[in-house]
Write a protein that holds these residues in place. Structure first.
Motif, short mmCIF file in Angstrom:
data_model
loop_
_atom_site.label_atom_id
_atom_site.label_comp_id
_atom_site.label_asym_id
_atom_site.label_seq_id
_atom_site.Cartn_x
_atom_site.Cartn_y
_atom_site.Cartn_z
N PRO A 105 0.81 -1.23 0.00
CA PRO A 105 0.00 0.00 0.00
C PRO A 105 0.85 1.28 0.00
O PRO A 105 0.51 2.25 -0.68
N GLN A 106 1.96 1.26 0.75
CA GLN A 106 2.85 2.43 0.76
C GLN A 106 3.48 2.64 -0.61
O GLN A 106 3.63 3.78 -1.08
N ILE A 107 3.88 1.56 -1.28
CA ILE A 107 4.51 1.67 -2.59
C ILE A 107 3.53 2.27 -3.60
O ILE A 107 3.90 3.14 -4.40
N VAL A 108 2.29 1.82 -3.56
CA VAL A 108 1.28 2.35 -4.48
C VAL A 108 1.08 3.85 -4.24
O VAL A 108 0.98 4.63 -5.19
N ARG A 109 1.06 4.27 -2.98
CA ARG A 109 0.91 5.70 -2.69
C ARG A 109 2.11 6.50 -3.21
O ARG A 109 1.96 7.64 -3.66
N LEU A 110 3.29 5.90 -3.14
CA LEU A 110 4.50 6.59 -3.61
C LEU A 110 4.49 6.81 -5.12
O LEU A 110 5.25 7.64 -5.63
N ALA A 111 3.66 6.08 -5.85
CA ALA A 111 3.55 6.30 -7.29
C ALA A 111 3.04 7.70 -7.60
O ALA A 111 3.20 8.20 -8.72
N GLY A 112 2.43 8.35 -6.61
CA GLY A 112 1.96 9.72 -6.78
C GLY A 112 2.88 10.76 -6.18
O GLY A 112 2.50 11.92 -6.03
N SER A 113 4.11 10.37 -5.84
CA SER A 113 5.05 11.29 -5.23
C SER A 113 5.41 12.44 -6.18
O SER A 113 5.42 12.28 -7.41
N ASN A 114 5.74 13.58 -5.61
CA ASN A 114 6.20 14.72 -6.42
C ASN A 114 7.65 14.56 -6.84
O ASN A 114 8.12 15.28 -7.72
N ALA A 115 8.37 13.64 -6.22
CA ALA A 115 9.80 13.45 -6.52
C ALA A 115 9.98 12.48 -7.69
O ALA A 115 9.56 11.33 -7.61
N LEU A 116 10.62 12.97 -8.74
CA LEU A 116 10.85 12.16 -9.93
C LEU A 116 11.59 10.87 -9.61
O LEU A 116 11.21 9.78 -10.07
N GLU A 117 12.66 10.96 -8.81
CA GLU A 117 13.46 9.78 -8.52
C GLU A 117 12.68 8.71 -7.78
O GLU A 117 12.96 7.51 -7.93
N ILE A 118 11.70 9.13 -6.99
CA ILE A 118 10.87 8.15 -6.29
C ILE A 118 9.93 7.45 -7.26
O ILE A 118 9.79 6.22 -7.27
N ARG A 119 9.26 8.23 -8.14
CA ARG A 119 8.32 7.63 -9.08
C ARG A 119 9.01 6.67 -10.04
O ARG A 119 8.48 5.61 -10.36
N GLN A 120 10.19 7.03 -10.50
CA GLN A 120 10.87 6.15 -11.45
C GLN A 120 11.31 4.85 -10.79
O GLN A 120 11.28 3.78 -11.42
N THR A 121 11.69 4.92 -9.51
CA THR A 121 12.08 3.70 -8.79
C THR A 121 10.86 2.85 -8.48
O THR A 121 10.89 1.62 -8.60
N VAL A 122 9.77 3.50 -8.07
CA VAL A 122 8.53 2.78 -7.80
C VAL A 122 8.06 2.02 -9.03
O VAL A 122 7.67 0.85 -8.96
N ALA A 123 8.12 2.67 -10.20
CA ALA A 123 7.68 2.03 -11.44
C ALA A 123 8.49 0.77 -11.70
O ALA A 123 7.95 -0.26 -12.14
#
Length: 300
Positions: A105-123
Motif C-alpha cells: 500500500p505504501q509503494i502504491v501511494r508513492l507512485a503519486g510522489s512529487n519526486a521524480l526519482e521516487i516515481r521512477q524507482t517505484v515504477a
C-alpha cells in the motif's frame, strides 16, 4: 656517548664558557618538547571516515530492518531513503519473501510522489511482482506520467503483467528524444555532441531577462546526438534544442520487452534503429524480431 667539550679562557684569572657555547649548552640542557601526533591522526581519520559514512549512508546494499524500511518509505523529504527502502523491497520480492506485501500500500501511494526519482524507482519495483493487481493498476496510470523516464520504466514493468499498453512508449524508447526549451531566452552552455548524459545532467542554460537563468537537464540517459541551436542564439518556448540518442542498456531492456508485446508493424522500426548499434544490440534485435514473427504466426 661522546662528551661535548667547551673552550676555556683564563682572562682576568677567571674561567668561563664562550658566549656561543653558553647558548648551545643551555639549549641542549632543555628537554625537547615533542608534538603530539594525536591531532594529525584525528584529522587523517576524518578524511577517511567522513567519506565512508557519507557513502555508507547512501549505499543501497546496506541491509535495513523492517522498521527502518517502513520509516524510510515514509520519509519523502529524503528521496534517497525512499529509494534505499524500495531497493531492499525489490531484493526481497526477487527472493520470494511474502512479507514484503505489508509495504505494497505504501509503494502504491508513492507512485503519486512529487519526486521524480521516487516515481521512477517505484515504477521499476512494481514490475518485480507481476501478480500484484494493485501494482498493475498503478503502472497503467504511470504510463501517462509527465516524466519520460517514469513512463519508460512503467512500460517495461507493465509488460511483465502481459499487458501491451506500454508498447508505444517502448517503441519511442528506440528513437532519439527531442529536448525542448522550457522558456524563451538565449541559448547558452550546451554540451557537445556525443557527450554521455544521465537523468538530471545539465544540458544547457537559457538566459532570460533580468539576469535569470533557466537550466535544461536531461530527462533520460543516453548520448547527445545533435545540438540544434547555436550558442548565443535566441530560442522560444518548446523549441527543440538537443536530441538524445538512447543508451545501450535502455535499448536492450526495450528489445527484451518487445519480444512479448511487439507487433509485425514494429519490425521495420527495430531494424532501422538498431542496425548501426553494437553487435550485442543487433543480436538482441534479431532475437526480438524472430520472437515477434513467431507470435504473429501462432496467432494466424
Amino acid at each position: 656517548m661522546p662528551t661535548r667539550h667547551t673552550s676555556i679562557s683564563s682572562g682576568n684569572g677567571s674561567a668561563g664558557k664562550l658566549p656561543e657555547d653558553s647558548g648551545n649548552a643551555a639549549d641542549s640542557a632543555k628537554p625537547q618538547r615533542r608534538r603530539s601526533p594525536l591531532p594529525l591522526a584525528i584529522l587523517a581519520a576524518l578524511f577517511i571516515i567522513a567519506p565512508f559514512l557519507a557513502w555508507y549512508g547512501t549505499w543501497f546494499g546496506r541491509n535495513l530492518s523492517d522498521d527502518t524500511i517502513t520509516q524510510y518509505l515514509a520519509d519523502q523529504e529524503n528521496p534517497r531513503h525512499v529509494q534505499h527502502a524500495l531497493s531492499q523491497i525489490e531484493s526481497r520480492i526477487e527472493a520470494g519473501d511474502p512479507g514484503v506485501k505489508r509495504w505494497y500500500p505504501q509503494i502504491v501511494r508513492l507512485a503519486g510522489s512529487n519526486a521524480l526519482e521516487i516515481r521512477q524507482t517505484v515504477a521499476w519495483v512494481m514490475g518485480q511482482d507481476n501478480k500484484a493487481e494493485e501494482f498493475h493498476i498503478a503502472l497503467a496510470q504511470l504510463l501517462n506520467d509527465s516524466a519520460p523516464i517514469v513512463r519508460r520504466n512503467a512500460a517495461l514493468a507493465i509488460t511483465r503483467f502481459g499487458d501491451a499498453r506500454g508498447r508505444s512508449e517502448l517503441i519511442a524508447a528506440l528513437h532519439p528524444f527531442d529536448v525542448m526549451t522550457p522558456a524563451d531566452g538565449v541559448f547558452e552552455s550546451s554540451l557537445a555532441p556525443r557527450s554521455i548524459v544521465s537523468v538530471g545532467t545539465l544540458l544547457a542554460r537559457i538566459e532570460q531577462a533580468g539576469n535569470r537563468n533557466t537550466e535544461v537537464r536531461s530527462p533520460l540517459p543516453g548520448k547527445i546526438e545533435k545540438v540544434l541551436v547555436v550558442e548565443g542564439n535566441p530560442v522560444t518556448l518548446n523549441q527543440v534544442i538537443v536530441s538524445i540518442a538512447p543508451d545501450e542498456r535502455s535499448v536492450l531492456e526495450t528489445l527484451l520487452a518487445l519480444r512479448f508485446v511487439g507487433t509485425s508493424e514494429d519490425v521495420a522500426t527495430i531494424d532501422r534503429h538498431t542496425r548501426n548499434m553494437s553487435a550485442k544490440i543487433k543480436e538482441q534485435a534479431a532475437l526480438t524480431v524472430k520472437a515477434i514473427q513467431s507470435r504473429v504466426a501462432d496467432v494466424k
